[in-house]
Write a protein that holds these residues in place. Structure first.
Motif, short mmCIF file in Angstrom:
data_model
loop_
_atom_site.label_atom_id
_atom_site.label_comp_id
_atom_site.label_asym_id
_atom_site.label_seq_id
_atom_site.Cartn_x
_atom_site.Cartn_y
_atom_site.Cartn_z
N TYR A 144 -7.03 1.44 -5.47
CA TYR A 144 -8.93 1.98 -5.16
C TYR A 144 -8.93 3.44 -4.84
O TYR A 144 -7.00 3.97 -3.63
CB TYR A 144 -8.61 1.14 -4.23
N GLY A 154 -7.39 -5.43 2.56
CA GLY A 154 -7.08 -4.72 2.98
C GLY A 154 -5.55 -4.74 3.73
O GLY A 154 -5.09 -5.71 3.84
N GLY A 155 -5.78 -3.52 4.59
CA GLY A 155 -4.14 -3.20 5.17
C GLY A 155 -4.71 -3.34 6.72
O GLY A 155 -5.97 -3.99 7.24
N GLY A 156 -3.42 -3.03 7.30
CA GLY A 156 -3.66 -2.68 8.57
C GLY A 156 -3.37 -4.43 9.67
O GLY A 156 -3.36 -4.61 10.85
N HIS A 157 -3.63 -4.89 8.85
CA HIS A 157 -3.00 -6.10 9.66
C HIS A 157 -1.04 -6.48 10.13
O HIS A 157 0.02 -6.02 8.76
CB HIS A 157 -2.36 -7.85 8.59
N HIS A 215 -11.15 -3.56 4.06
CA HIS A 215 -10.22 -3.01 5.15
C HIS A 215 -10.59 -1.84 6.84
O HIS A 215 -11.37 -0.43 6.38
CB HIS A 215 -9.17 -1.29 4.20
N GLU A 254 -2.62 -5.89 1.47
CA GLU A 254 -2.28 -4.91 1.02
C GLU A 254 -2.06 -3.81 1.97
O GLU A 254 -2.06 -2.41 2.56
CB GLU A 254 -3.78 -4.16 -0.60
N PRO A 255 -0.47 -4.61 2.85
CA PRO A 255 -0.77 -3.59 3.60
C PRO A 255 0.86 -2.24 3.78
O PRO A 255 1.50 -3.19 2.55
CB PRO A 255 0.37 -4.63 4.75
N GLY A 256 0.86 -1.57 4.49
CA GLY A 256 1.50 -0.82 3.85
C GLY A 256 2.50 -0.97 5.06
O GLY A 256 3.39 -0.58 4.91
N SER A 257 1.46 -0.66 6.52
CA SER A 257 2.75 -0.72 7.80
C SER A 257 3.72 -1.53 7.68
O SER A 257 4.60 -1.24 8.46
CB SER A 257 1.80 -0.10 8.95
N ARG A 281 -15.54 -1.67 -2.14
CA ARG A 281 -15.58 -2.28 -1.43
C ARG A 281 -16.69 -2.34 -0.60
O ARG A 281 -17.05 -1.72 -0.83
CB ARG A 281 -14.46 -0.94 -1.20
N ALA A 320 0.47 -1.06 0.25
CA ALA A 320 -0.61 -0.24 -0.18
C ALA A 320 0.75 1.15 -0.11
O ALA A 320 1.58 1.75 1.19
CB ALA A 320 -0.48 -0.37 1.00
N HIS A 347 -13.48 -6.38 -1.37
CA HIS A 347 -12.07 -5.79 -0.69
C HIS A 347 -12.97 -5.47 0.58
O HIS A 347 -13.57 -4.53 0.42
CB HIS A 347 -12.20 -4.42 -2.40
N LYS A 358 0.34 4.40 0.13
CA LYS A 358 0.07 5.77 0.93
C LYS A 358 0.88 5.64 2.43
O LYS A 358 1.23 6.43 2.92
CB LYS A 358 -1.40 5.35 1.16
N TYR A 377 4.58 6.03 7.26
CA TYR A 377 3.15 6.91 7.21
C TYR A 377 3.84 8.49 7.49
O TYR A 377 3.15 8.99 8.60
CB TYR A 377 2.29 6.44 8.24
C1 LIG Z 1 -8.01 0.95 1.82
C2 LIG Z 1 -6.45 0.49 2.58
N1 LIG Z 1 -5.70 -0.58 1.77
C3 LIG Z 1 -4.70 -0.41 2.57
C4 LIG Z 1 -4.24 0.77 3.65
C5 LIG Z 1 -3.10 0.23 3.97
O1 LIG Z 1 -3.23 -0.04 5.58
P1 LIG Z 1 -2.01 -0.08 6.59
O2 LIG Z 1 -1.03 0.71 6.18
O3 LIG Z 1 -2.48 -0.43 8.33
O4 LIG Z 1 -1.28 -1.40 6.32
C6 LIG Z 1 -4.75 1.92 3.88
C7 LIG Z 1 -4.55 2.43 4.99
O5 LIG Z 1 -5.19 3.31 5.01
C8 LIG Z 1 -5.98 2.03 3.26
O6 LIG Z 1 -6.90 2.40 3.33
#
Ligand SMILES: Cc1ncc(COP(=O)(O)O)c(C=O)c1O
Length: 372
Positions: A81, A202-205, A168, A235-238, A125, A39, A166, A41, A332
């Protein structure tokens, strides 16, 4: 180690820590059969993509700019997305992606002909109406949430042309939270999962956080794959950037006001570490000791009165010229920085496994003026 060469302020990613996270994510992919995409973002430090690319299946974008970054710098699968798509960007965006997710049925209606023409995989979503995120700012399942379609709006059948779902609703959560979230997803959307080809969790894992139950995650993915005959995407970012580096800053002055001592640094919470104020949370500082005898606030260099965080204790007195290192400042942060007050953006670099430092970027007036 060549710490001296690192400018201040500077975001410093540690190559080995990043590789360690990527290996964990790769292991999850291989053991579970899920695809993991980055991710952007949360982590878009594209100079590290040569390291990241071999481990992950692609990247997910939240805008045309991120989709370009995914396509040009990552070069594998591009998923998109956006909570709402901008009409005059849609032609370019849709041709760049492999998967596109719509936030509402009205957005799907608007663009479904384009999607069919291009032949890209499309998803909705969904809002599982379940989240264990306690900070509303980060909770997409909050009452009245604008993010995701509620089950009663879709009904019994997936719209023709939609092949994926999808969701999240996690934020730095454990696998046990995913388990309970999946129960809510199955309860509200199980019949639609049976009709889908793929589902994006989604993410947040918090997969790369110490103590995360990886075995449970793998089992949950396999259950969904088997029970619904779908492909699973995460789709993790953190989790990619988790504890992979720091923000180096320098104390410029120490201000004493009614006995409260503030370390004035060449960085800023408001401009460089905004999550600290938004969440809010107190970042860890290298060398601090909760029992230390010298207590300080740390203050940013903007004029925002609230650009400070209190309660940092050290064993020794801190003076102008000393270095302050904020831990875990890779995800972030760079993606959220601003030049508020005209402050420079921190430089960006990497501490390599061999101990050398490579400077990727440094910023000045050009970057400031280009944004206003
Ligand atoms: C739609 C979606 N996918 C993935 C992520 C990535 O989440 P994280 O960085 O917590 O894994 C976010 C974070 O806001 C999100 O909004």
């Amino acid at each position: 180690m060549t710490n001296q060469q690192i400018p201040s302020p500077c975001f410093v990613v540690e190559e080995q820590s990043l590789l360690n996270n990527l290996k964990v994510l790769d292991m999850v992919q291989k053991a579970s059969g899920a695809k993991i995409i980055l991710a952007l973002k949360g982590f878009a430090m594209y100079k590290t993509f040569p390291l990241v690319k071999p481990f992950l299946a692609g990247a997910t974008a939240s805008s045309l700019n991120e989709a370009k970054l995914a396509s040009q710098e990552f070069g594998k699968e591009v998923h998109v997305y956006c909570p709402a798509y901008i009409p005059n960007e849609m032609d370019e965006l849709i041709r760049m992606g492999n998967h596109i997710t719509f936030n509402s049925l009205s957005q799907w209606e608007l663009y479904k002909d384009k999607v069919k023409e291009v032949g890209i995989e499309a998803a909705l979503r969904i809002n599982p109406e379940y989240s264990e995120v306690t900070t509303d700012l980060y909770n997409p399942a909050v009452k009245g949430s604008r993010l995701g379609v509620r089950s009663e709006l879709i009904g019994d059948t997936l719209p023709e042309g939609i092949s994926g779902l999808h969701f999240h609703t996690l934020c730095e959560n454990d696998a046990e939270v995913l388990e309970r979230t999946l129960e809510a997803v199955e309860e509200r959307f199980g019949h639609l999962l049976h009709q889908a080809k793929w589902v994006n969790f989604g993410g947040g894992h918090a997969i790369t956080r110490k103590g995360y139950n990886i075995e449970l995650l793998i089992q949950l993915i396999q259950n969904i794959k088997t029970n619904y005959n779908v492909d699973v995407i995460l789709e993790p970012g953190s989790a990619v950037g988790w504890e992979t580096g720091f923000l180096k800053s320098t104390v410029l002055d120490v201000v004493d006001s009614e006995g409260v001592k503030t370390l004035m640094i060449d960085s800023s919470f408001a401009a460089h570490m905004p999550d600290c104020l938004e969440m809010p949370y107190k970042p860890r500082v290298r060398g601090e000791n909760p029992d230390g005898e010298f207590e300080y606030n740390i203050g940013g260099m903007t004029c925002l009165a609230g650009d400070f965080i209190g309660g940092f204790k050290f064993d020794k007195e801190i003076k102008a010229g000393d270095t302050i290192i904020f831990e875990d400042m890779i995800h972030y942060t760079m993606v959220k920085t601003t030049t508020f007050n005209g402050v420079n953006l921190p430089s960006i670099g990497m501490l390599k496994t061999d101990g050398s430092f490579e400077l990727f970027k440094s910023y000045g007036y050009e970057e400031f003026i280009s944004r206003i």
